[in-house]
Design an enzyme around this catalytic site. Structure first.
Site, PDB file in Angstrom:
ATOM      1  N   CYS A 124       0.267  -1.528  -0.060  1.00  0.00           N
ATOM      2  CA  CYS A 124       0.137  -0.013  -0.298  1.00  0.00           C
ATOM      3  C   CYS A 124       1.137   1.415   0.292  1.00  0.00           C
ATOM      4  O   CYS A 124       0.870   2.352  -0.677  1.00  0.00           O
ATOM      5  CB  CYS A 124      -0.868  -0.228   1.144  1.00  0.00           C
ATOM      6  SG  CYS A 124       0.154  -0.683   2.610  1.00  0.00           S
ATOM      7  N   GLU A 129      -0.843   2.279  13.158  1.00  0.00           N
ATOM      8  CA  GLU A 129      -0.501   0.618  13.305  1.00  0.00           C
ATOM      9  C   GLU A 129       1.207   0.344  14.062  1.00  0.00           C
ATOM     10  O   GLU A 129       1.625   1.901  13.947  1.00  0.00           O
ATOM     11  CB  GLU A 129      -0.452  -0.700  12.709  1.00  0.00           C
ATOM     12  CG  GLU A 129      -1.830  -0.720  11.599  1.00  0.00           C
ATOM     13  CD  GLU A 129      -2.746  -2.348  11.398  1.00  0.00           C
ATOM     14  OE1 GLU A 129      -3.602  -2.161  12.234  1.00  0.00           O
ATOM     15  OE2 GLU A 129      -2.284  -2.101   9.969  1.00  0.00           O
TER      16      GLU A 129
HETATM   17  P1  NDP Z   1     -10.071  -4.903  -0.298  1.00  0.00           P
HETATM   18  O1  NDP Z   1     -10.739  -3.366   0.351  1.00  0.00           O
HETATM   19  O2  NDP Z   1     -11.212  -5.414  -1.980  1.00  0.00           O
HETATM   20  O3  NDP Z   1     -10.693  -6.128   1.318  1.00  0.00           O
HETATM   21  C1  NDP Z   1     -10.013  -5.475   2.400  1.00  0.00           C
HETATM   22  C2  NDP Z   1     -11.321  -6.874   3.496  1.00  0.00           C
HETATM   23  O4  NDP Z   1     -12.310  -5.928   3.764  1.00  0.00           O
HETATM   24  C3  NDP Z   1     -11.147  -7.857   2.785  1.00  0.00           C
HETATM   25  O5  NDP Z   1     -11.083  -8.901   4.382  1.00  0.00           O
HETATM   26  C4  NDP Z   1     -12.905  -8.190   2.493  1.00  0.00           C
HETATM   27  O6  NDP Z   1     -13.643  -9.297   2.267  1.00  0.00           O
HETATM   28  C5  NDP Z   1     -13.104  -6.572   3.532  1.00  0.00           C
HETATM   29  N1  NDP Z   1     -14.159  -6.573   2.882  1.00  0.00           N
HETATM   30  C6  NDP Z   1     -14.628  -6.088   1.494  1.00  0.00           C
HETATM   31  N2  NDP Z   1     -15.824  -5.593   1.474  1.00  0.00           N
HETATM   32  C7  NDP Z   1     -16.057  -5.304   2.495  1.00  0.00           C
HETATM   33  C8  NDP Z   1     -17.980  -4.481   3.169  1.00  0.00           C
HETATM   34  N3  NDP Z   1     -18.512  -4.179   2.752  1.00  0.00           N
HETATM   35  N4  NDP Z   1     -17.266  -4.530   4.313  1.00  0.00           N
HETATM   36  C9  NDP Z   1     -16.734  -5.337   5.801  1.00  0.00           C
HETATM   37  N5  NDP Z   1     -16.013  -5.857   5.043  1.00  0.00           N
HETATM   38  C10 NDP Z   1     -15.450  -5.906   3.221  1.00  0.00           C
HETATM   39  O7  NDP Z   1      -8.874  -4.758  -0.371  1.00  0.00           O
HETATM   40  P2  NDP Z   1      -7.443  -5.533  -0.874  1.00  0.00           P
HETATM   41  O8  NDP Z   1      -8.174  -6.964  -0.227  1.00  0.00           O
HETATM   42  O9  NDP Z   1      -8.291  -5.756  -2.235  1.00  0.00           O
HETATM   43  O10 NDP Z   1      -6.346  -5.094  -0.431  1.00  0.00           O
HETATM   44  C11 NDP Z   1      -5.883  -4.351  -1.488  1.00  0.00           C
HETATM   45  C12 NDP Z   1      -6.266  -2.988  -0.810  1.00  0.00           C
HETATM   46  O11 NDP Z   1      -5.688  -2.844   1.076  1.00  0.00           O
HETATM   47  C13 NDP Z   1      -5.486  -1.918  -2.033  1.00  0.00           C
HETATM   48  O12 NDP Z   1      -6.332  -0.527  -1.746  1.00  0.00           O
HETATM   49  C14 NDP Z   1      -4.265  -1.285  -0.667  1.00  0.00           C
HETATM   50  O13 NDP Z   1      -3.177  -0.436  -0.838  1.00  0.00           O
HETATM   51  C15 NDP Z   1      -4.941  -1.846   0.815  1.00  0.00           C
HETATM   52  N6  NDP Z   1      -3.816  -1.857   1.367  1.00  0.00           N
HETATM   53  C16 NDP Z   1      -3.721  -1.116   2.837  1.00  0.00           C
HETATM   54  C17 NDP Z   1      -2.459  -0.839   3.946  1.00  0.00           C
HETATM   55  C18 NDP Z   1      -2.576  -0.548   4.555  1.00  0.00           C
HETATM   56  O14 NDP Z   1      -1.385  -0.279   5.410  1.00  0.00           O
HETATM   57  N7  NDP Z   1      -2.905   1.824   4.332  1.00  0.00           N
HETATM   58  C19 NDP Z   1      -2.127  -2.373   3.622  1.00  0.00           C
HETATM   59  C20 NDP Z   1      -1.991  -3.441   2.682  1.00  0.00           C
HETATM   60  C21 NDP Z   1      -3.409  -3.275   1.839  1.00  0.00           C
HETATM   61  P3  NDP Z   1     -12.613 -10.156   1.272  1.00  0.00           P
HETATM   62  O15 NDP Z   1     -12.549 -11.115   1.817  1.00  0.00           O
HETATM   63  O16 NDP Z   1     -14.731 -10.517   0.132  1.00  0.00           O
HETATM   64  O17 NDP Z   1     -11.752  -9.512   0.308  1.00  0.00           O
END
Ligand code: NDP
Length: 482
Positions: A285, A463
């Site tokens: 990220c 974090e």
């Molecule tokens: P998502 O936002 O798609 O999903 C993150 C989590 O949220 C998953 O477990 C997902 O479930 C869940 N989720 C999705 N929609 C909902 C909802 N409406 N309500 C509750 N939970 C929900 O991210 P990705 O997994 O695709 O990861 C990539 C993203 O994460 C990038 O944008 C990246 O920048 C960000 N990120 C940020 C970091 C930081 O520390 N700032 C570090 C790492 C990544 P499901 O299992 O269905 O996907």
């Protein structure tokens, strides 16, 4: 090629036991080969209710453990994680398709360190004392109750540990919903916590997709959610959690800038720019996906990066000589490749990469060549939107103020970097960059005592560090009339 574990069934872990779900199982695919390596059973609302009830009961006893007693268990967990480093790293590779060498030396140790850090931190927590006219008062920190972590797929071990360690240290119970794409490593973390003596019900796993994620947000007996995910998901978490007024931490996306000045240590800057884009196949990220290079060194700098990128070995994540592993899924790879074409259509040039590759032994995996885009400008989608893959955009700048203004011209604010040997410039630019984290002459360095998190659309809350301890507890005041 990697030797895979036998097929696993990932069931939600409730009260220390895997629980069968009536819902249709989801395939867990190993990103490097396309093979199905596990089946995940999504949890039902009833299973979540049961997990929350178990957590609520367990938390009452855990909250009254002396901090030192909690700390002993968490330190023991950290020691067991170090012993299990290789197994945890292997599971992380199966989950994400990233390099084993990265998982072993960065992901697992950084998760492990969180347990040692927060175990130590809780033993030092104190309150305030005040003396009034005829009265005294004091404060203490009290746990929130049941906290939940919802995780992205790129760092499943780190996410599980960075969220659960402070939650548990502060006296909460913790429920983790890993990404449906990376369900494996959390189970080993749960086993280790149980072996370390953590009472049952304090670390539970609820599997599933956004549907169960929404139910977690709406649950009246969950006090806090910490999300690592995309910006749109962050907005959803906030709105879904509004009715129950949950406390929220959001670690969201980024479009970080690395500012390379002509007085930098050239070789260090080249390597830093490459690492800040191609580590974990660019699925980080905070990655510095916008590399701003001062015009006087731009051509030489781009040539040096291209040469090194073209020599990078991409392939089997378990192989020791490989430098970049797989992307998480075929769909995500296709999205990243589409961004390259969007960039070309907008006038950018592919200096290297930009294509899918099929390394020997991993022909069906989601691999892509490290990609450097030049001729970029600030209004292109590739320089404004998070791509989350191994695609670097190079932008050229003329002077310091130009670089700062353009670096800050983004809706994100997670990370930023400055490469210079001029000490005064380093501090001046670090001060001017609008970002939760700034690194000088390095990038993405995250020791557990350093707060990590974003500003603007990169989210809020932190974090790691003592700031995070405070986010898992609240302050209570006692006033005593004498
Ligand atoms: P998502 O936002 O798609 O999903 C993150 C989590 O949220 C998953 O477990 C997902 O479930 C869940 N989720 C999705 N929609 C909902 C909802 N409406 N309500 C509750 N939970 C929900 O991210 P990705 O997994 O695709 O990861 C990539 C993203 O994460 C990038 O944008 C990246 O920048 C960000 N990120 C940020 C970091 C930081 O520390 N700032 C570090 C790492 C990544 P499901 O299992 O269905 O996907």
């Amino acid at each position: 090629m990697t030797t895979l574990n036998p097929m696993q069934i990932c069931q939600s872990l409730i009260g220390g036991k895997p629980v069968t779900s009536p819902l249709r199982a989801i395939d867990k695919i190993y990103p490097a080969t396309g093979e199905i390596v596990a089946k995940i059973e999504p949890a039902t609302q009833e299973m979540l209710d049961e997990a929350v009830a178990v957590a609520t009961f367990a938390q009452r006893s855990w909250a009254v453990y002396e901090p030192l007693a909690r700390a002993r268990i968490l330190h023991r967990a950290a020691a067991l994680m170090r012993e299990a480093n290789e197994e945890l790293a292997h599971l992380e590779v199966l989950d994400v398709g990233k390099l084993y060498t990265e998982a072993k030396t960065a992901d697992v140790p950084s998760g492990t360190d969180a347990f040692d850090f927060f175990a130590a931190a809780i033993t030092t927590q104190t309150g305030d004392f005040n003396k009034w006219d005829g009265a005294i008062s004091y404060t203490s920190r009290v746990p929130l109750g049941v906290c939940a972590g919802i995780g992205a797929w790129n760092y499943p071990m780190q996410i599980a540990c960075w969220k659960s360690a402070p939650a548990l240290a502060a006296g909460n119970a913790f429920i983790l919903k890993p990404s449906e794409m990376t369900p494996l490593v959390a189970h080993k973390v749960a086993d280790i916590l149980a072996d370390a003596g953590l009472p049952s019900g304090l670390f539970q796993i609820i599997h599933g997709t956004d549907e169960i994620g929404r139910a977690i947000c709406e649950h009246p007996s969950i006090a806090k959610i910490s999300l690592t995910g995309g910006v749109d998901t962050g907005k959803m978490i906030m709105s879904q959690s509004a009715n129950t007024l949950k406390k929220i931490t959001l670690e969201l996306g980024g479009k970080s800038a690395l500012l390379v000045f002509d007085d930098c240590n050239f070789d260090l800057a080249v390597q830093t720019a490459l690492d800040a884009n191609f580590y974990t196949a660019g699925e980080v990220c905070s990655n510095a996906t916008r590399v701003f290079v001062q015009r006087s060194i731009a051509d030489k700098f781009i040539a040096a990066m291209v040469k090194k990128a073209e020599n990078m070995v991409v392939g089997d994540p378990m192989a020791a000589d490989v430098q970049m592993g797989a992307l998480i899924s075929a769909a995500h790879l296709s999205k990243v490749l589409d961004y390259v074409q969007i960039g070309v259509a907008e006038g950018a040039k592919i200096a290297t990469g930009g294509i899918q590759i099929h390394p020997q032994g991993c022909e069906n995996g989601n691999f892509m060549a490290p990609t450097i885009m030049t001729n970029c400008h600030d209004t292109m989608r590739i320089t404004r939107e998070e791509i989350f893959g191994p695609v670097m955009s190079v932008l050229v700048f003329d002077d310091e103020q130009d670089a700062i203004d353009r670096a800050n011209s983004t809706e994100f604010g997670l990370g930023a970097g400055v490469m210079t040997t001029d000490l005064a410039r380093a501090h001046r630019v670090a001060d001017a960059l609008v970002s939760g984290n700034v690194w000088v002459n390095s990038f993405n360095i995250l020791p557990p005592g350093l707060p990590f998190g974003g500003t603007k659309k990169s989210g809020f809350g932190r974090e790691n560090s003592l700031y995070t301890m405070d986010a898992y507890s609240e302050v209570k005041s006692v006033h005593v009339t004498l």
